[in-house]
Scaffold this active site. Structure first.
Site, PDB file in Angstrom:
ATOM      1  N   CYS A 158       0.688  -1.480   0.006  1.00  0.00           N
ATOM      2  CA  CYS A 158      -0.036  -0.140   0.067  1.00  0.00           C
ATOM      3  C   CYS A 158       0.902   1.283  -0.017  1.00  0.00           C
ATOM      4  O   CYS A 158       0.287   2.285  -0.135  1.00  0.00           O
ATOM      5  CB  CYS A 158      -1.035   0.040   1.211  1.00  0.00           C
ATOM      6  SG  CYS A 158      -1.827  -1.570   1.135  1.00  0.00           S
ATOM      7  N   HIS A 291      -2.747   8.478   5.266  1.00  0.00           N
ATOM      8  CA  HIS A 291      -3.201   7.211   4.509  1.00  0.00           C
ATOM      9  C   HIS A 291      -4.947   6.746   4.795  1.00  0.00           C
ATOM     10  O   HIS A 291      -5.429   6.497   3.994  1.00  0.00           O
ATOM     11  CB  HIS A 291      -2.193   6.012   4.999  1.00  0.00           C
ATOM     12  CG  HIS A 291      -2.201   4.919   4.499  1.00  0.00           C
ATOM     13  ND1 HIS A 291      -2.201   4.644   3.124  1.00  0.00           N
ATOM     14  CD2 HIS A 291      -2.590   3.503   4.803  1.00  0.00           C
ATOM     15  CE1 HIS A 291      -2.332   3.332   2.698  1.00  0.00           C
ATOM     16  NE2 HIS A 291      -2.564   2.747   3.624  1.00  0.00           N
ATOM     17  N   HIS A 324      -9.735   2.014  -0.929  1.00  0.00           N
ATOM     18  CA  HIS A 324      -8.164   1.975  -0.827  1.00  0.00           C
ATOM     19  C   HIS A 324      -7.679   1.084  -2.053  1.00  0.00           C
ATOM     20  O   HIS A 324      -8.095   0.100  -2.294  1.00  0.00           O
ATOM     21  CB  HIS A 324      -7.975   0.924   0.410  1.00  0.00           C
ATOM     22  CG  HIS A 324      -6.479   0.822   0.791  1.00  0.00           C
ATOM     23  ND1 HIS A 324      -5.756   1.538  -0.150  1.00  0.00           N
ATOM     24  CD2 HIS A 324      -5.821   0.355   1.721  1.00  0.00           C
ATOM     25  CE1 HIS A 324      -4.104   1.206   0.557  1.00  0.00           C
ATOM     26  NE2 HIS A 324      -4.599   0.408   1.594  1.00  0.00           N
TER      27      HIS A 324
END
Lengths: 396, 86, 272
Positions: A158, A291, A324
């Site tokens: 990620c 994030h 995401h």
């Protein structure tokens, strides 16, 4: 780390559930966006469905059917970025153009159907293998355009997109390239959908970054790219420069396979390295794109560091609009950060309504004007990886 | 008797599916905590795997961590949870 | 240019010593068994009970990395301000297929989160940092085209911007029955596996060895003096050039000029 020179951003583009271009994404986000929905790209076979953000209004370009959806998303966004920057392919002739792309799904051997057939001793149709071989996002993009510089696919889960931009900027700075297409891309995949579902970190409803009642993340898909260029290239192409990439920092926690260090050890070092390379202090940062996945674990760790270093700095969490997007996330968020600096406005955090007392900080809760000159975008990843980049407004 | 069988089977599948090298079924005490250093030393990643193990081998679903929290305390609590739902 | 301070291999034929021996024979021959790496000697570096979560890809990674660190003169103490760059063509393929197995065999509702998390491509490098107890910059690259050349380029970039003082650069690939089957279907050479690690430093900070490396575009018409076709010793794998690079370094160290190539890119190796 010693300070380094800024690298010009000649163009920034993205595609995600919020829209097929940066402008449409920003418009949609400032109007409140829309929530996730059941996946249509594959059948959900979990006992409970988890909604996702699929890229909207997207059709692959002509001749691009032979690539994976990840590459199609990347090629679409790259095309948009060059077009918006007014750069035609022939203007790039003679330039050393590099490609540095973060991805997660895009480089995996995820041959589910092929493998299933092999296990059942069925007919083996090699189409999936051929698609895989030609669909490494970095290599595919470089070959599609005939670029001759280095091509690198970064697979740091990620944080990949943030890492790809940080490393791409170093290539320009160190004169390995005249221009770098840096960013990230990931399609929504059945494999990661099932993996994240069974890790029990996906939410059965709209994700709620930093909210007291958050229940996990929503997966999404998309691509984001920045066109990074040396001063000489900017002059040659007569480009305008909406933003600059300053410093980059990255540090693995060396703590746990899937959980971040509770006191943000690696993230703090990543942020400090990014600031040091930028020659800036915490007080210079006007806003932060966090994030903000909306999982139980992630948000408090980020909150811990924000309280320690950036107590009064506004921060935005954009995954409530985009989902995401894994390997693309850091790149898309860098692109959205460029838009925030350029347009002077930050979108509200979609899904957030109530501050978590265990975090004690709230993201920007309504669309907010900003005159920030510098912004930070940070990403946390599996394996305890943490990365951060600093961006500067072009005219500042 | 039934609970006994569940416990024995649980020990077996935990050792094999979590690859607990150096651990024999006899060494796992019934009331030993599964997680943390003063027990079997498992962690959050093992916890989500155990949820799949329980579904796969016993056909019992643990829907979320909230529900699983008490069940996953020890071997005996997990065996009891499974028995009540089988 | 950057200096090479140490190398470590976990290959089907063994480690660096076995590579030297193979290079001294006239025509190194393929092993008569499958190209599979034996990682049992990893317990020389790590107690067995710490390895319960370590899959085969990561075992090869750890074994080659420890060997490289020892070869460079590090052991219990590590280089300061270190970074890890790992390049691979396929990523951890066995755990990738383990996860697919769990979906196919038991249904998506019973897909294994443990297998999934291990199949995430940056986990082997992250586990290396964990085993070395060293929070540090850590990056993984995954591509079939020029993985080793690109890994070396990133290592060089990190060293010259002083992000780190030492890079532990690794190249790792792993074979599985499906990859063997597919490669056979495609009429390719037998698939192999292995890990090769290199301890790299800026020239002024090197620790003893006298080999320098540099990734470079190959000049037109270059007739490269290549040492070894890694396929013979390790099988066919995307990061095969890493083994050719190790062999080239061994040769250059012995005073024999040689170059290493990867898909038309040149890795220069010379005496400092």
């Amino acid at each position: 780390m010693r300070p380094v020179s800024p690298v010009a951003v000649l163009g920034a583009e993205c595609i995600c559930a919020a829209g097929p271009t940066l402008d449409t994404c920003m418009e949609s986000m400032l109007q409140g966006g829309h929530g996730p929905a059941s996946p249509t790209l594959f059948a959900c076979e979990q006992p409970e469905p988890f909604p996702v953000f699929e890229a909207a209004d997207f059709t692959p370009g002509p001749g691009e059917d032979k690539y994976s959806r990840t590459v199609q998303l990347l090629l679409h966004t790259t095309r948009m970025a060059f077009a918006k920057a007014g750069i035609t392919p022939d203007a790039l002739e003679g330039l050393r153009v590099g490609v540095c792309i973060g991805t997660s799904v895009g480089a995996s051997l995820n041959f589910l159907d092929y493998y299933k057939r092999q296990k059942q001793n069925g007919d083996l149709e090699l189409a999936a293998i051929h698609t895989y071989v030609r669909s490494n996002p970095a290599t595919a993009l470089a070959r599609r355009y005939g670029f001759t510089g280095p091509a690198q696919a970064v697979v740091n889960a990620c944080s990949s997109g943030t890492d790809a931009i940080g490393m791409g900027a170093a290539w320009v700075r160190q004169n390995l390239c005249d221009l770098v297409v840096a960013g990230g891309a990931d399609e929504l995949s059945e494999i990661s959908y099932n993996g994240f579902a069974r890790l029990m970190i996906t939410s059965p409803e709209q994700c709620r970054p930093f909210d007291k009642n958050r229940k996990g993340l929503n997966l999404g898909e998309g691509a984001g790219v920045l066109l990074l260029a040396s001063e000489r290239t900017v002059a040659k192409l007569r480009g305008s420069v909406p933003a600059q990439v300053l410093g980059y920092g990255t540090c693995s926690d060396a703590h746990h396979l899937t959980a971040p260090h509770p006191e943000a050890f690696g993230l703090e070092r990543a942020v400090n390295d990014a600031l040091a390379q930028s020659g800036l202090g915490c007080g210079d940062i006007g806003f932060i794109n966090v994030h903000g996945t909306g999982t139980a674990n992630n948000d408090p760790v980020e909150g811990f560091l924000l309280k320690k270093l950036f107590k009064d700095t506004p921060f935005v969490a954009t995954k409530g609009y985009t989902g995401h997007t894994l390997g693309a996330a850091g790149a898309m968020e860098a692109v959205l950060t460029v838009a925030g600096l350029e347009q002077g406005i930050l979108p509200a955090c979609h899904g957030f309504s109530e501050t978590d007392p265990n975090i004690g900080l709230a993201p920007v809760a309504r669309a907010t004007k900003t005159s920030a000159r510098f912004a930070l975008s940070q990403s946390l990843a599996f394996g305890g990886n943490n990365s951060a980049i600093v961006l500067k407004r072009g005219d500042a | 008797m039934r609970e006994m069988n569940i416990k024995e089977k649980l020990k077996e599948v935990l050792i094999s599916d979590l690859n607990l090298v150096d651990v024999t079924p006899e060494e796992i005490r019934d009331d030993e905590p599964l997680f943390g250093d003063d027990g079997l030393g498992l962690d959050s990643l093992d916890a989500v795997e155990i949820i799949v193990i329980v579904q796969k081998h016993f056909g019992v679903e643990i829907r979320n961590m909230e529900e699983g929290k008490d069940a996953l305390r020890s071997l005996v609590s997990l065996a009891k949870f499974i028995e009540e739902r089988q | 240019m950057i200096s090479l301070s140490g190398m470590g291999l976990a290959a089907p034929f063994g480690g660096l010593k076995e590579l030297r021996a193979a290079l001294d024979t006239d025509a190194p021959s393929a092993p008569d068994h499958k190209y599979r790496v034996d990682t049992t000697s990893l317990t020389e570096f790590v107690p067995a009970r710490r390895l319960r979560r370590v899959d085969h890809f990561t075992s090869m990674t750890l074994l080659a990395a420890y060997r490289a660190l020892y070869d460079a003169g590090y052991g219990e103490t590590l280089p300061e301000r270190m970074g890890i760059v790992l390049c691979t063509g396929y990523g951890p393929s066995e755990t990738t297929f383990d996860f697919l197995d769990s979906i196919i065999d038991f249904g998506a509702g019973c897909a294994s989160p443990l297998a999934f998390s291990h199949s995430v491509h940056n986990i082997p490098a992250a586990m290396l940092a964990m085993f070395l107890k060293t929070p540090c910059p850590c990056t993984t690259l995954c591509q079939l085209h020029r993985p080793v050349f690109t890994g070396l380029l990133t290592a060089q970039t990190w060293l010259s911007e002083e992000r780190v003082d030492t890079v532990l650069l690794g190249a790792v690939d792993e074979t599985t029955p499906l990859l063997e089957h597919t490669s056979n279907q495609l009429g390719r050479n037998p698939v192999g596996e292995g890990a090769a690690f290199f301890v790299l430093q800026r020239q002024e900070e090197r620790t003893g060895r006298t080999i320098r490396l540099a990734p470079a575009e190959a000049p037109k018409g270059l007739a490269a003096r290549e040492v070894l076709q890694p396929k013979v010793l390790c099988g066919d794998m995307p990061v095969g050039a890493a083994f050719a690079l190790a062999a080239t370094a061994v040769r250059v160290e012995a005073g024999i000029a040689a170059e290493c190539m990867e898909h038309g890119a040149l890795i220069r190796v010379e005496q400092a």
